[in-house]
Design a protein around this motif. Structure first.
Motif, short mmCIF file in Angstrom:
data_model
loop_
_atom_site.label_atom_id
_atom_site.label_comp_id
_atom_site.label_asym_id
_atom_site.label_seq_id
_atom_site.Cartn_x
_atom_site.Cartn_y
_atom_site.Cartn_z
N ILE A 31 0.84 -1.20 0.00
CA ILE A 31 0.00 0.00 0.00
C ILE A 31 0.88 1.25 0.00
N TYR A 107 -7.87 3.91 5.33
CA TYR A 107 -7.58 2.49 5.24
C TYR A 107 -8.58 1.72 6.08
N VAL A 135 -8.22 2.69 0.81
CA VAL A 135 -7.78 1.29 0.66
C VAL A 135 -8.64 0.43 1.57
N ILE A 237 -7.14 -0.50 -3.77
CA ILE A 237 -6.76 0.91 -3.60
C ILE A 237 -7.59 1.70 -4.61
#
Ligand SMILES: C[S@@+](CC[C@H](N)C(=O)[O-])C[C@H]1O[C@@H](n2cnc3c(N)ncnc32)[C@H](O)[C@@H]1O
Length: 241
Positions: A31, A107, A135, A237
């Motif tokens: 990531i 995230y 994400v 993502i």
């Protein structure tokens, strides 16, 4: 995760465990590589559990400012205690549907299903800084094969789709896919091995057949051992289109 009047309960089952969903430190490295966050960027971890991924983000990029949101009081307190000496990490016992402020990266590992992909992206879009990304990892079918036993088990999760289906939700929410990948089997073992040990420990402490939760977790782990090649967690993502 079911609970009700179960003698074990979510807190006792998962409390003190490091990881509450499949994942690896390698996912976080990927990531960071894909998102190229600027120095001092702000990250929200929505549904951070006890904070395992926050620990990895911080270890790999100590310059990042990280805010964790967790609805479960015990998990939130465990995470807050773990990072109490870190001025760049804050943990809120708070609903992730109301993130406060702007983030370069939002995230969420294994928690978006509580909201639904489209609702989560719609809600969090307003919390993205310019150029920001989201994400998330989400359980999905990996191909057309749906073993009846696995289909029956996951019928409890009616929103479960495949990678193309997740892509459609992402587009419907006005986002584009920047990159996606399927978590490796190691990500499941990292989650399930300590959980199986916890289940065995709890079974020794209670009248085992009184806990539907322990039976459910045992069944989930056994199912993955038999059919884990047909479903998995995809990590996406995404960015506003
Ligand atoms: C499957 S666990 C994953 C936890 C963590 N991301 C990890 O990978 O270890 C999902 C987490 O989301 C949390 N959660 C569910 N709904 C939430 C909400 N509305 N706001 C904040 N946290 C939530 C749960 O309490 C749980 O800790």
């Amino acid at each position: 995760m079911s609970d009700g009047q179960d003698p074990v309960g979510i807190d006792r089952l998962f409390g003190g465990l490091d990881r509450l969903a499949p994942g690896t430190t390698d996912d976080i490295a990927w990531i960071l590589q894909e998102t190229c966050l600027p120095n001092g960027a702000r990250i929200a971890d929505a549904g951070c559990g006890t904070g395992c991924d926050i620990r990895t983000f911080h270890a790999m990029r100590p310059d990042l400012y990280i805010v964790g949101y967790e609805l479960n009081e015990r998990f939130a307190h465990e995470a807050a205690a773990a990072f109490s000496d870190q001025p760049t990490i804050e943990i809120y016992h708070k609903d992730m549907s109301e993130l406060g402020g702007e983030f370069n990266l939002i995230y969420s590992a294994g928690a978006v299903y509580f909201l639904g992909i489209e609702q989560a992206l719609n809600l969090w879009c307003g919390n993205l800084a310019p150029g920001g990304m989201i994400v998330f990892s989400e359980l999905c079918w990996l191909g057309p094969e749906r073993p009846p036993e696995a289909a029956d088990f996951w019928a409890a999760f009616p929103a479960m789709t495949d990678i193309e289906g997740a892509g459609a939700h992402i587009r419907n929410a006005g986002f584009r896919q920047v990159a996606s990948r399927v978590l490796p089997p190691e990500a499941w073992r990292t989650y399930y091995d300590p959980l199986a040990a916890r289940v065995a420990q709890l079974r020794a402490e209670i009248v085992p057949q009184t806990s539907a939760l322990l039976n459910e977790i045992d069944a989930e782990i056994a199912l993955w051992r038999r059919h884990g090649d047909t479903y998995g967690y995809a990590l996406h993502i995404v960015a506003p289109a």
